[in-house]
Scaffold this motif. Structure first.
Motif, PDB file in Angstrom:
ATOM      1  N   HIS A 293       8.924  31.408  83.125  1.00  0.00           N
ATOM      2  CA  HIS A 293       7.579  31.862  83.466  1.00  0.00           C
ATOM      3  C   HIS A 293       6.711  30.651  83.802  1.00  0.00           C
ATOM      4  CE1 HIS A 293       3.469  33.280  82.485  1.00  0.00           C
ATOM      5  NE2 HIS A 293       3.915  34.434  82.943  1.00  0.00           N
ATOM      6  N   SER A 450       5.126  49.221  80.868  1.00  0.00           N
ATOM      7  CA  SER A 450       5.622  48.428  81.998  1.00  0.00           C
ATOM      8  C   SER A 450       6.634  49.225  82.820  1.00  0.00           C
ATOM      9  CB  SER A 450       6.258  47.129  81.496  1.00  0.00           C
ATOM     10  OG  SER A 450       7.363  47.391  80.652  1.00  0.00           O
ATOM     11  N   LYS A 454       6.433  49.613  86.771  1.00  0.00           N
ATOM     12  CA  LYS A 454       7.520  49.158  87.640  1.00  0.00           C
ATOM     13  C   LYS A 454       8.006  50.284  88.553  1.00  0.00           C
ATOM     14  CE  LYS A 454       9.111  45.347  84.758  1.00  0.00           C
ATOM     15  NZ  LYS A 454      10.168  44.824  83.848  1.00  0.00           N
ATOM     16  N   LEU A 469       9.386  36.450  82.421  1.00  0.00           N
ATOM     17  CA  LEU A 469       8.496  36.466  81.267  1.00  0.00           C
ATOM     18  C   LEU A 469       8.569  35.158  80.503  1.00  0.00           C
ATOM     19  CD1 LEU A 469       9.196  40.074  79.939  1.00  0.00           C
ATOM     20  CD2 LEU A 469       7.523  39.319  81.619  1.00  0.00           C
ATOM     21  N   LYS A 479       6.636  41.118  74.470  1.00  0.00           N
ATOM     22  CA  LYS A 479       7.324  41.195  75.758  1.00  0.00           C
ATOM     23  C   LYS A 479       6.734  42.311  76.614  1.00  0.00           C
ATOM     24  CE  LYS A 479      12.014  41.172  77.635  1.00  0.00           C
ATOM     25  NZ  LYS A 479      13.449  41.223  77.285  1.00  0.00           N
ATOM     26  N   GLU A 480       6.493  43.456  75.999  1.00  0.00           N
ATOM     27  CA  GLU A 480       5.922  44.593  76.719  1.00  0.00           C
ATOM     28  C   GLU A 480       4.494  44.285  77.179  1.00  0.00           C
ATOM     29  OE1 GLU A 480       5.010  48.376  78.292  1.00  0.00           O
ATOM     30  OE2 GLU A 480       6.843  47.204  78.026  1.00  0.00           O
ATOM     31  N   SER A 483       4.739  41.896  80.162  1.00  0.00           N
ATOM     32  CA  SER A 483       5.297  42.599  81.314  1.00  0.00           C
ATOM     33  C   SER A 483       4.259  43.547  81.916  1.00  0.00           C
ATOM     34  CB  SER A 483       6.548  43.367  80.890  1.00  0.00           C
ATOM     35  OG  SER A 483       7.189  43.948  81.990  1.00  0.00           O
TER      36      SER A 483
END
Length: 588
Positions: A293, A450, A454, A469, A479-480, A483
């Motif tokens: 990232h 996410s 997407k 990420l 993480k979510e 994202s």
């Protein structure tokens, strides 16, 4: 953080200016080497150097030549002749490189030449000074003595990834790769837990476990923005081929490289090798941004700069990333570009980071950039801008990206981080939705994950866009969250900055049957226009076949397109007005 980074840049420059670096390659030049233009030269004016350019422009070859500079290292480890790709030498012009390094205040030049030997056709050795290469000193100097750390992040795979994704599977005892891994990860776990050397079928299936120090673990944690309590590394061949496995421990979770992101694995390996490198090493990194990232890339650079100050390393990095070279001094950036006349690569030794990315076509200049997916669209838009006058021409630059629409859609994940003044004008056939996705008009429950976003991105682009990420298998919540943030930013950028030409393809816009008949009659009166129509199924084929009939080959295709675009501009039809209105919209 920026202020600290700039302060460290200045410290590093002072160390270089005050000759604190004793084992340092000052420059390397190439009288004759691979696809570089003869007598190309790179000066290493700053302890960290970036090689920037398109794929296939000679950056990796240059890194490999630097690998071969110090005593005990050979370029033949990476570049060697085969029957399929023989390395040819021409008369006196042998592949060679010359580098200068300081010794007691003076610069010694060392030449390394490729010499064919019966038992080693890829042998490189230091040679006597060659006057025609501008080597005035008659003394043969010894190579510089420096340890080398060379990491190619496109091939720096974990043992798990190497086996699971790239090795062919065959086994008499295991039905699938998954069964094989389930069995042998037990052996790997034993090696991690006990630090034993495993001898299963064959001896010494692994090397001793390495436990990263607290300092190393802290740096990895900082770069990836995750709190690791411990990190372990084992090199082994339990998965058929030698590779590296890592085990990471956080407060509430332990996992191996099988569940870590490839960026995580790469950073662990890089940090450990840099920490393990002796003082004044030569560090060569090939595309370290791979799977990282943008924030992690910047923190990686901060770490490298600090290590250069502390241990006096010399670092050379091949990269496509604007985040690695941002805020770096101009003299650290070397741009590789192609000569149109010969196809050879030339090196520009002094470019700032914005100029450097002209070669990658994602730079952020003072002009607004319009990206298109084909050459005809570029000509069409350029001529429309020209028609609107010089004031409009001074605002825009149009660039054709040859990778197609899917490639541009993926590149937007990087472009949106750099600038708001880059726009995309796709061909009309890429328009999947009548109106762009507007999150402001959607209820919250349609954009709260996410996955949902997407799916919206795919409905608009027609492809799966990948976001890098900050780290690998971090907590699901973090993480979510990241994202979700990137997906929203992408959709907002798409809404503001992506547009479409009228009709399906630009050839539909400019094709004019009456004009074509008139031009054909003028150019080749003996030709039958109806034959062109019979052999063409769409306007692109019509233009191509028209070019063949008029000129006898396709070399004049671009000129043919220009003729039809000029005719279209002069007509000022409804499609011209649509394109003109789009340009005026982008102006504001």
């Amino acid at each position: 953080m920026i202020n600290e980074f700039i302060k460290n840049i200045k410290i590093l420059q002072q160390l270089k200016d005050n000759n604190v670096y004793k084992k340092y390659i000052e420059y390397i030049r190439y009288p004759y080497f691979r696809n570089l233009a003869p007598d190309s030269k790179i000066t290493f004016d700053f302890p960290v150097t970036f090689l920037v350019g398109k794929n296939g422009s000679g950056k990796s070859s240059t890194l490999q030549s630097l690998y071969g500079c110090p005593k005990g290292y050979s370029l033949g480890d990476y570049w060697f002749t085969t029957e399929l790709d023989p390395i040819k030498e021409f008369d006196k012009n042998r592949n060679c490189f010359i580098y200068g390094h300081k010794n007691n205040g003076s610069v010694n030049e060392v030449i390394k030449q490729r010499i064919h030997r019966d038992k080693n056709p890829d042998y490189w050795e230091t040679a006597k000074p060659i006057k025609r290469y501008g080597m005035s000193n008659s003394q043969r100097f010894s190579p510089i003595e420096k340890d080398v750390v060379y990491l190619d992040f496109r091939t720096e795979l974990s043992a798990f990834d190497k086996f699971f994704h790239f090795l062919k599977f065959y086994s008499n005892t295991h039905k699938s790769k998954q069964d094989f891994l389930r069995f042998y990860t037990n052996k790997l776990k034993e090696a991690f837990d006990t630090n034993k050397i495993i001898s299963y079928y064959t001896p010494n299936r692994n090397k001793p476990k390495v436990i990263l120090t607290k300092a190393e673990t802290k740096i990895v944690s900082e770069i990836l923005r995750k709190e690791f309590e411990s990190i372990e590394i084992i090199e082994h061949n339990l998965f058929k081929d030698w590779g590296t496995s890592i085990r990471l421990k956080q407060k509430n979770i332990n996992y191996s490289e099988a569940f870590a992101g490839s960026g995580e694995t790469a950073i662990v390996i890089l940090v450990h090798k840099i920490f393990s490198a002796s003082n004044e090493s030569l560090i060569l990194l090939d595309e370290p941004e791979t799977s990282l990232h943008s924030g992690a890339q910047k923190r990686l650079m901060s770490f490298l700069i600090k290590e250069c100050i502390k241990k006096k390393h010399q670092v050379v990095i091949s990269t496509h990333s604007p985040f690695l070279i941002e805020n770096m001094p101009n003299e650290s950036i070397k741009v590789f570009s192609t000569l149109n006349t010969t196809g050879k690569f030339v090196i520009d030794n002094d470019r700032n980071y914005r100029e450097a990315f002209h070669e990658l076509e994602i730079e952020n200049t003072n002009k607004k950039i319009i990206l298109v997916e084909d050459k005809t669209a570029q000509i069409l838009i350029d001529k429309t801008i020209e028609k609107l006058g010089k004031a409009t021409q001074d605002i825009f630059v149009t660039k054709y990206l040859p990778g197609g629409a899917d490639d541009i859609n993926q590149r937007l994940t990087t472009i949106m981080e750099i600038t708001d003044d880059t726009y995309v004008v796709f061909d009309g056939d890429q328009k999947k939705l009548q109106k762009p996705v507007d999150l402001n008009l959607m209820p919250p429950n349609q954009q709260d994950t996410s996955k949902k976003l997407k799916e919206l991105i795919k409905s608009q682009t027609g492809c799966d866009v990948k976001f890098y990420l900050n780290g690998g298998d971090q907590s699901k919540e973090l993480k979510e969250k990241e994202s979700l943030k990137l997906a929203k930013k992408y959709l907002e950028f798409y809404k503001r900055n992506v547009f479409y030409l009228p009709l399906s393809i630009p050839e539909d816009i400019i094709w004019d049957k009456k004009f074509a008949k008139k031009l054909l009659k003028l150019m080749k009166p003996e030709k039958d226009f109806s034959l062109i129509k019979k052999t063409s199924s769409n306007s692109k084929e019509l233009l191509f076949n028209f070019c063949i009939e008029c000129y006898g080959d396709s070399d004049q295709y671009e000129s043919t397109v220009l003729q039809f675009v000029s005719n279209w501009i002069n007509k000022e039809d409804s499609n011209f007005r649509i394109v003109k209105d789009l340009i005026n919209k982008l102006k504001n």
